[in-house]
Design a protein around this motif. Structure first.
Motif, PDB file in Angstrom:
ATOM      1  N   PHE A   1     -10.251  -0.366  26.139  1.00 35.40           N
ATOM      2  CA  PHE A   1     -10.551   0.804  25.304  1.00 35.40           C
ATOM      3  C   PHE A   1      -9.699   0.693  24.044  1.00 35.40           C
ATOM      4  CE2 PHE A   1     -11.903   2.082  29.472  1.00 35.40           C
ATOM      5  CZ  PHE A   1     -13.039   2.845  29.233  1.00 35.40           C
ATOM      6  N   LEU A   2     -10.361   0.655  22.898  1.00 38.57           N
ATOM      7  CA  LEU A   2      -9.686   0.274  21.656  1.00 38.57           C
ATOM      8  C   LEU A   2      -9.693   1.383  20.607  1.00 38.57           C
ATOM      9  CD1 LEU A   2      -8.316  -1.988  20.043  1.00 38.57           C
ATOM     10  CD2 LEU A   2     -10.601  -2.747  19.339  1.00 38.57           C
ATOM     11  N   ASP A   3      -8.496   1.751  20.182  1.00 37.21           N
ATOM     12  CA  ASP A   3      -8.300   2.673  19.066  1.00 37.21           C
ATOM     13  C   ASP A   3      -8.065   1.841  17.797  1.00 37.21           C
ATOM     14  OD1 ASP A   3      -7.791   5.043  17.641  1.00 37.21           O
ATOM     15  OD2 ASP A   3      -5.642   4.896  18.042  1.00 37.21           O
ATOM     16  N   PHE A   4      -8.156   2.458  16.625  1.00 34.68           N
ATOM     17  CA  PHE A   4      -7.889   1.753  15.373  1.00 34.68           C
ATOM     18  C   PHE A   4      -6.589   2.250  14.722  1.00 34.68           C
ATOM     19  CE2 PHE A   4     -12.433   0.231  14.025  1.00 34.68           C
ATOM     20  CZ  PHE A   4     -12.497  -0.534  15.177  1.00 34.68           C
TER      21      PHE A   4
ATOM     22  N   SER B   1     -10.344   8.542  30.344  1.00 37.09           N
ATOM     23  CA  SER B   1     -10.368   8.595  31.811  1.00 37.09           C
ATOM     24  C   SER B   1     -11.756   8.963  32.318  1.00 37.09           C
ATOM     25  CB  SER B   1      -9.341   9.602  32.324  1.00 37.09           C
ATOM     26  OG  SER B   1      -8.041   9.275  31.914  1.00 37.09           O
ATOM     27  N   SER B   2     -12.370   9.954  31.696  1.00 37.39           N
ATOM     28  CA  SER B   2     -13.693  10.394  32.119  1.00 37.39           C
ATOM     29  C   SER B   2     -14.712   9.281  31.967  1.00 37.39           C
ATOM     30  CB  SER B   2     -14.129  11.620  31.304  1.00 37.39           C
ATOM     31  OG  SER B   2     -13.265  12.711  31.530  1.00 37.39           O
ATOM     32  N   PHE B   3     -14.645   8.555  30.861  1.00 39.67           N
ATOM     33  CA  PHE B   3     -15.582   7.454  30.628  1.00 39.67           C
ATOM     34  C   PHE B   3     -15.366   6.361  31.676  1.00 39.67           C
ATOM     35  CE2 PHE B   3     -17.141   3.533  28.908  1.00 39.67           C
ATOM     36  CZ  PHE B   3     -18.219   3.859  28.106  1.00 39.67           C
ATOM     37  N   ALA B   4     -14.118   5.965  31.870  1.00 40.14           N
ATOM     38  CA  ALA B   4     -13.812   4.862  32.788  1.00 40.14           C
ATOM     39  C   ALA B   4     -14.220   5.193  34.223  1.00 40.14           C
ATOM     40  CB  ALA B   4     -12.326   4.527  32.724  1.00 40.14           C
ATOM     41  N   LEU B   5     -13.868   6.376  34.690  1.00 37.14           N
ATOM     42  CA  LEU B   5     -14.208   6.750  36.063  1.00 37.14           C
ATOM     43  C   LEU B   5     -15.706   6.986  36.212  1.00 37.14           C
ATOM     44  CD1 LEU B   5     -11.219   9.138  36.906  1.00 37.14           C
ATOM     45  CD2 LEU B   5     -11.486   6.706  37.448  1.00 37.14           C
ATOM     46  N   GLY B   6     -16.325   7.536  35.167  1.00 36.82           N
ATOM     47  CA  GLY B   6     -17.763   7.768  35.210  1.00 36.82           C
ATOM     48  C   GLY B   6     -18.562   6.479  35.295  1.00 36.82           C
ATOM     49  N   LYS B   7     -18.049   5.428  34.684  1.00 37.36           N
ATOM     50  CA  LYS B   7     -18.708   4.119  34.719  1.00 37.36           C
ATOM     51  C   LYS B   7     -18.276   3.285  35.927  1.00 37.36           C
ATOM     52  CE  LYS B   7     -20.976   4.465  30.782  1.00 37.36           C
ATOM     53  NZ  LYS B   7     -22.457   4.455  30.710  1.00 37.36           N
ATOM     54  N   GLY B   8     -17.363   3.825  36.732  1.00 39.28           N
ATOM     55  CA  GLY B   8     -16.897   3.093  37.909  1.00 39.28           C
ATOM     56  C   GLY B   8     -16.098   1.857  37.573  1.00 39.28           C
ATOM     57  N   LEU B   9     -15.379   1.891  36.436  1.00 37.97           N
ATOM     58  CA  LEU B   9     -14.611   0.726  36.012  1.00 37.97           C
ATOM     59  C   LEU B   9     -13.369   0.549  36.897  1.00 37.97           C
ATOM     60  CD1 LEU B   9     -14.690   1.130  32.119  1.00 37.97           C
ATOM     61  CD2 LEU B   9     -16.137  -0.315  33.549  1.00 37.97           C
TER      62      LEU B   9
ATOM     63  N   HIS C   1     -11.219  -2.484  36.395  1.00 35.79           N
ATOM     64  CA  HIS C   1     -10.220  -3.209  35.607  1.00 35.79           C
ATOM     65  C   HIS C   1     -10.333  -2.772  34.144  1.00 35.79           C
ATOM     66  CE1 HIS C   1      -9.777  -5.564  39.176  1.00 35.79           C
ATOM     67  NE2 HIS C   1     -10.975  -6.106  39.069  1.00 35.79           N
ATOM     68  N   TRP C   2      -9.469  -1.866  33.721  1.00 38.08           N
ATOM     69  CA  TRP C   2      -9.534  -1.414  32.335  1.00 38.08           C
ATOM     70  C   TRP C   2      -8.145  -1.059  31.821  1.00 38.08           C
ATOM     71  CZ3 TRP C   2      -8.152   3.756  31.292  1.00 38.08           C
ATOM     72  CH2 TRP C   2      -8.116   4.624  32.391  1.00 38.08           C
ATOM     73  N   LEU C   3      -8.020  -1.152  30.494  1.00 40.99           N
ATOM     74  CA  LEU C   3      -6.768  -0.822  29.825  1.00 40.99           C
ATOM     75  C   LEU C   3      -7.101  -0.130  28.505  1.00 40.99           C
ATOM     76  CD1 LEU C   3      -3.610  -1.190  29.792  1.00 40.99           C
ATOM     77  CD2 LEU C   3      -4.025  -3.204  28.374  1.00 40.99           C
ATOM     78  N   ALA C   4      -6.417   0.970  28.228  1.00 39.52           N
ATOM     79  CA  ALA C   4      -6.596   1.693  26.965  1.00 39.52           C
ATOM     80  C   ALA C   4      -5.360   1.479  26.111  1.00 39.52           C
ATOM     81  CB  ALA C   4      -6.805   3.176  27.224  1.00 39.52           C
TER      82      ALA C   4
ATOM     83  N   ASP D   1      -0.948   3.190  34.798  1.00 40.81           N
ATOM     84  CA  ASP D   1      -0.919   1.762  34.456  1.00 40.81           C
ATOM     85  C   ASP D   1      -2.126   1.321  33.630  1.00 40.81           C
ATOM     86  OD1 ASP D   1       1.467   1.464  35.758  1.00 40.81           O
ATOM     87  OD2 ASP D   1       0.595   0.711  37.619  1.00 40.81           O
ATOM     88  N   HIS D   2      -3.111   2.199  33.496  1.00 38.52           N
ATOM     89  CA  HIS D   2      -4.298   1.860  32.701  1.00 38.52           C
ATOM     90  C   HIS D   2      -4.123   2.215  31.221  1.00 38.52           C
ATOM     91  CE1 HIS D   2      -7.016   0.686  35.967  1.00 38.52           C
ATOM     92  NE2 HIS D   2      -6.468   1.654  36.669  1.00 38.52           N
ATOM     93  N   PHE D   3      -3.003   2.831  30.876  1.00 31.11           N
ATOM     94  CA  PHE D   3      -2.788   3.260  29.494  1.00 31.11           C
ATOM     95  C   PHE D   3      -1.564   2.573  28.900  1.00 31.11           C
ATOM     96  CE2 PHE D   3      -5.410   6.656  31.113  1.00 31.11           C
ATOM     97  CZ  PHE D   3      -6.212   6.997  30.028  1.00 31.11           C
ATOM     98  N   LEU D   4      -1.726   2.024  27.713  1.00 29.75           N
ATOM     99  CA  LEU D   4      -0.620   1.461  26.945  1.00 29.75           C
ATOM    100  C   LEU D   4      -0.436   2.355  25.716  1.00 29.75           C
ATOM    101  CD1 LEU D   4       1.485  -0.596  26.151  1.00 29.75           C
ATOM    102  CD2 LEU D   4      -0.347  -2.074  25.277  1.00 29.75           C
TER     103      LEU D   4
END
Length: 291
Positions: free
Chosen positions: A126-129, A225-233, A235-238, A258-261
């Motif tokens: 998950f990528l911010d700018f 979080s809502s997007f990731a859990l809704g898609k059943g992901l 392995h993800w990192l934001a 641990d999914h958030f940096l």
């Protein structure tokens, strides 16, 4: 005055026995935050007419009622009528009921939520700018030009990310940047180097945060979080400089930390420790896929 600095009157009676009482509590909450009806309705994603009727004590759809209550930080407490005296006293109010207690069922069924199935093993970033791929806040001019308030180059750290991901072609990117609120996803992706742009599979623009999360600054974390859990992901990192409060999201407190940096917005991913964390995540999710 910012909305978060205004708080509803704690002395207001929290007991509502009809729609009129509920409407008064909701109106008091909204006015304390200094939101007009239109702005509040946009934040909670209900029609402004429905919110207006609710505040006036008129009936609305049950789904809309509970959505407004939840997003306004309010909750419905259902308990035996005589127990309302004790409950009201606990929050500093006196109340004399005019009813008699009724017998309650001796059988209480505990409904358990179905287990969360994380079936999607595609590694997703998950990528911010702003504050992530460059330093500064971006602005879109009337002629369509995007510039930063710092005067620095746009996406100056994008090559760092491209190099980190190069050995891992399976990694997909979901854009979380605020740019997607104004521009189409494909246009936003086109600003990235081609090696990153072709990894973009979507954005979180259609996930709307609750009002309570907007007020406490955790809206970005809720959306991701809502997007990731809704898609059943699985392995993800934001990577983001505004993803606060991760401990409070997920099936259990702390389960998504641990999914958030959380980045330093003055360094973004130019920070060596941030790059190391991304490398560790890539190695972790790559190993089971190879096995």
């Amino acid at each position: 005055m910012s909305p978060a600095s205004s708080k509803p009157d704690s002395k207001a009676c929290p007991l509502a026995t009809d729609l009129k009482g509920i409407g008064q509590l909701i109106r008091s909450r909204r006015q304390a935050w200094e939101f007009d009806l239109l702005y509040a309705s946009e934040l909670v994603d209900v029609p402004v007419g429905a919110l207006s009727r609710l505040e006036d004590g008129q009936s609305v759809e049950t789904v809309q009622l509970f959505k407004v209550l939840n997003d306004f930080g309010l909750a419905v407490l259902v308990l035996p009528k005589d127990d309302a005296v004790t409950a009201m006293a606990a929050v500093g109010h006196t109340y004399e009921p005019v009813w008699k207690a009724q017998p309650v069922s001796s059988v209480v069924r505990r409904m358990k939520a179905p287990p969360l199935v994380l079936h999607n093993i595609t590694p997703t970033l998950f990528l911010d700018f702003d504050g992530t791929l460059h330093i500064g806040h971006s602005y879109l001019s009337d002629d369509g030009e995007i510039t930063l308030d710092t005067g620095r180059p746009l996406l100056e750290f994008a090559p760092f990310l491209a190099n980190l991901l190069e050995p891992y072609p399976a990694v997909e990117i979901v854009l979380t940047t605020s740019w997607v609120k104004t521009l189409p996803v494909d246009v936003v992706a086109s600003y990235l180097p081609a090696t990153l742009a072709r990894r973009v599979v979507g954005s979180t623009r259609d996930v709307k945060p609750r009002l309570s999360y907007v007020l406490d600054g955790t809206d970005r974390t809720y959306v991701i979080s809502s997007f990731a859990l809704g898609k059943g992901l699985r392995h993800w990192l934001a990577i983001d400089d505004a993803a606060h409060g991760a401990y409070h999201f997920g099936p259990e407190p702390g389960s998504l930390v641990d999914h958030f940096l959380l980045l330093d917005g003055l360094q973004g991913i130019s920070d060596v420790s941030a790059q190391r964390r991304i490398q560790e995540w890539l190695a972790d999710v790559h190993a089971p896929r190879q096995a």
